[in-house]
Design a protein around this motif. Sequence first.
Motif, PDB file in Angstrom:
ATOM      1  N   ALA A  11     -17.897 142.696  78.249  1.00 40.68           N
ATOM      2  CA  ALA A  11     -16.887 143.578  78.820  1.00 40.68           C
ATOM      3  C   ALA A  11     -16.091 142.542  79.691  1.00 40.68           C
ATOM      4  N   SER A  12     -16.594 141.688  80.409  1.00 42.07           N
ATOM      5  CA  SER A  12     -15.877 140.775  81.197  1.00 42.07           C
ATOM      6  C   SER A  12     -14.891 139.971  80.520  1.00 42.07           C
ATOM      7  N   ALA A  13     -15.441 139.512  79.570  1.00 43.46           N
ATOM      8  CA  ALA A  13     -14.658 138.480  78.563  1.00 43.46           C
ATOM      9  C   ALA A  13     -13.537 139.063  78.017  1.00 43.46           C
ATOM     10  N   ALA A  14     -13.582 140.880  77.515  1.00 44.30           N
ATOM     11  CA  ALA A  14     -12.546 141.335  76.816  1.00 44.30           C
ATOM     12  C   ALA A  14     -11.527 141.878  77.822  1.00 44.30           C
ATOM     13  N   LEU A  15     -11.961 141.965  79.094  1.00 46.44           N
ATOM     14  CA  LEU A  15     -10.984 142.424  80.209  1.00 46.44           C
ATOM     15  C   LEU A  15     -10.185 140.856  80.352  1.00 46.44           C
ATOM     16  N   GLU A  16     -10.795 140.012  80.481  1.00 48.26           N
ATOM     17  CA  GLU A  16     -10.187 138.532  80.828  1.00 48.26           C
ATOM     18  C   GLU A  16      -9.093 138.175  79.730  1.00 48.26           C
ATOM     19  N   MET A  17      -9.478 138.730  78.563  1.00 45.46           N
ATOM     20  CA  MET A  17      -8.306 138.261  77.583  1.00 45.46           C
ATOM     21  C   MET A  17      -7.265 139.412  77.604  1.00 45.46           C
ATOM     22  N   GLN A  19      -6.091 140.474  80.493  1.00 46.47           N
ATOM     23  CA  GLN A  19      -5.308 140.125  81.450  1.00 46.47           C
ATOM     24  C   GLN A  19      -4.414 138.980  80.992  1.00 46.47           C
ATOM     25  N   PHE A  20      -4.901 137.934  80.277  1.00 47.20           N
ATOM     26  CA  PHE A  20      -4.363 136.987  79.692  1.00 47.20           C
ATOM     27  C   PHE A  20      -3.305 137.215  78.878  1.00 47.20           C
ATOM     28  N   GLN A  21      -3.162 138.139  78.119  1.00 43.38           N
ATOM     29  CA  GLN A  21      -2.125 138.766  76.981  1.00 43.38           C
ATOM     30  C   GLN A  21      -1.220 139.312  77.860  1.00 43.38           C
ATOM     31  N   THR A  22      -1.609 140.043  78.851  1.00 41.66           N
ATOM     32  CA  THR A  22      -0.665 140.674  79.745  1.00 41.66           C
ATOM     33  C   THR A  22       0.217 139.824  80.574  1.00 41.66           C
ATOM     34  N   ALA A  25       2.755 138.365  77.811  1.00 41.31           N
ATOM     35  CA  ALA A  25       3.788 139.360  77.736  1.00 41.31           C
ATOM     36  C   ALA A  25       4.706 139.550  78.901  1.00 41.31           C
ATOM     37  N   HIS A  26       4.167 139.492  80.190  1.00 39.79           N
ATOM     38  CA  HIS A  26       5.000 139.454  81.364  1.00 39.79           C
ATOM     39  C   HIS A  26       6.097 138.299  81.401  1.00 39.79           C
ATOM     40  N   GLU A  27       5.618 137.114  80.999  1.00 39.10           N
ATOM     41  CA  GLU A  27       6.143 135.915  81.241  1.00 39.10           C
ATOM     42  C   GLU A  27       7.314 136.051  79.882  1.00 39.10           C
ATOM     43  N   SER A  28       7.024 136.408  78.801  1.00 38.77           N
ATOM     44  CA  SER A  28       8.090 136.542  77.767  1.00 38.77           C
ATOM     45  C   SER A  28       8.946 137.638  78.385  1.00 38.77           C
ATOM     46  N   LEU A  29       8.760 138.792  78.922  1.00 36.95           N
ATOM     47  CA  LEU A  29       9.636 139.698  79.210  1.00 36.95           C
ATOM     48  C   LEU A  29      10.769 139.061  80.347  1.00 36.95           C
ATOM     49  N   VAL A  30      10.014 138.375  81.321  1.00 40.92           N
ATOM     50  CA  VAL A  30      10.749 137.855  82.386  1.00 40.92           C
ATOM     51  C   VAL A  30      11.823 136.792  81.729  1.00 40.92           C
ATOM     52  N   GLN A  31      11.335 135.869  80.703  1.00 39.24           N
ATOM     53  CA  GLN A  31      12.295 135.016  80.029  1.00 39.24           C
ATOM     54  C   GLN A  31      13.601 135.564  79.427  1.00 39.24           C
ATOM     55  N   LEU A  61      11.665 140.981  88.310  1.00 33.65           N
ATOM     56  CA  LEU A  61      12.312 139.513  88.383  1.00 33.65           C
ATOM     57  C   LEU A  61      11.787 138.962  89.549  1.00 33.65           C
ATOM     58  N   ARG A  62      11.573 139.674  90.572  1.00 27.03           N
ATOM     59  CA  ARG A  62      10.909 139.118  91.810  1.00 27.03           C
ATOM     60  C   ARG A  62       9.453 138.635  91.750  1.00 27.03           C
ATOM     61  N   ARG A  63       8.782 139.498  90.884  1.00 27.12           N
ATOM     62  CA  ARG A  63       7.358 139.245  90.969  1.00 27.12           C
ATOM     63  C   ARG A  63       6.986 137.979  90.602  1.00 27.12           C
ATOM     64  N   PRO A  64       5.912 137.538  91.425  1.00 26.57           N
ATOM     65  CA  PRO A  64       5.512 135.968  91.456  1.00 26.57           C
ATOM     66  C   PRO A  64       5.223 135.648  89.888  1.00 26.57           C
ATOM     67  N   ARG A  65       5.556 134.399  89.374  1.00 21.96           N
ATOM     68  CA  ARG A  65       4.815 134.049  88.081  1.00 21.96           C
ATOM     69  C   ARG A  65       3.613 133.939  87.979  1.00 21.96           C
ATOM     70  N   THR A  66       3.152 133.842  86.776  1.00 28.18           N
ATOM     71  CA  THR A  66       1.576 133.867  86.640  1.00 28.18           C
ATOM     72  C   THR A  66       1.183 132.598  87.057  1.00 28.18           C
ATOM     73  N   ALA A  67       0.042 132.637  87.816  1.00 22.98           N
ATOM     74  CA  ALA A  67      -0.729 131.594  88.370  1.00 22.98           C
ATOM     75  C   ALA A  67      -1.593 130.879  87.441  1.00 22.98           C
ATOM     76  N   PRO A  68      -1.752 129.467  87.603  1.00 23.79           N
ATOM     77  CA  PRO A  68      -2.532 128.998  86.752  1.00 23.79           C
ATOM     78  C   PRO A  68      -4.154 129.361  86.755  1.00 23.79           C
ATOM     79  N   PRO A  69      -4.861 129.485  85.479  1.00 22.07           N
ATOM     80  CA  PRO A  69      -6.155 129.975  85.595  1.00 22.07           C
ATOM     81  C   PRO A  69      -6.811 129.295  86.655  1.00 22.07           C
ATOM     82  N   ALA A  70      -7.849 130.419  87.283  1.00 23.86           N
ATOM     83  CA  ALA A  70      -8.902 129.905  88.225  1.00 23.86           C
ATOM     84  C   ALA A  70      -9.670 129.077  87.598  1.00 23.86           C
ATOM     85  N   THR A  71     -10.156 128.084  88.199  1.00 20.86           N
ATOM     86  CA  THR A  71     -11.142 126.973  88.041  1.00 20.86           C
ATOM     87  C   THR A  71     -12.435 127.610  88.599  1.00 20.86           C
TER      88      THR A  71
END
Length: 79
Positions: A11-17, A19-22, A25-31, A61-71
Amino acid sequence: MEKHLNRVWSASAALEMLQFQTDQAHESLVQALCEAMAVGIAPADVAAAANMSVRELFNTLRRPRTAPPATDSDTAHNS
C-alpha cells in the motif's frame, strides 16, 4: 504477521507511485501553462483550457516546484 507487513509495504509503494505520478503531472501542467502564457495567450484563456479559474491558474503557478525525492537520511525508520 509477515502478511500484514507485506500489505503495508504494498500500500505504501502504491501511494508513493501515485504521488510521484501526481508530481510529474503537475510539473507538465505548469510547463504547459507557462509556455502558453509566454506566447501571449491571455491568462483567462489559459485558465479556461485548464478548467481553472484565473485565481487557480496563478495559485498553481505559485505552488513550489516538486522537491527532489527524500533520501533515507530524510525519513524516519524503525529498524
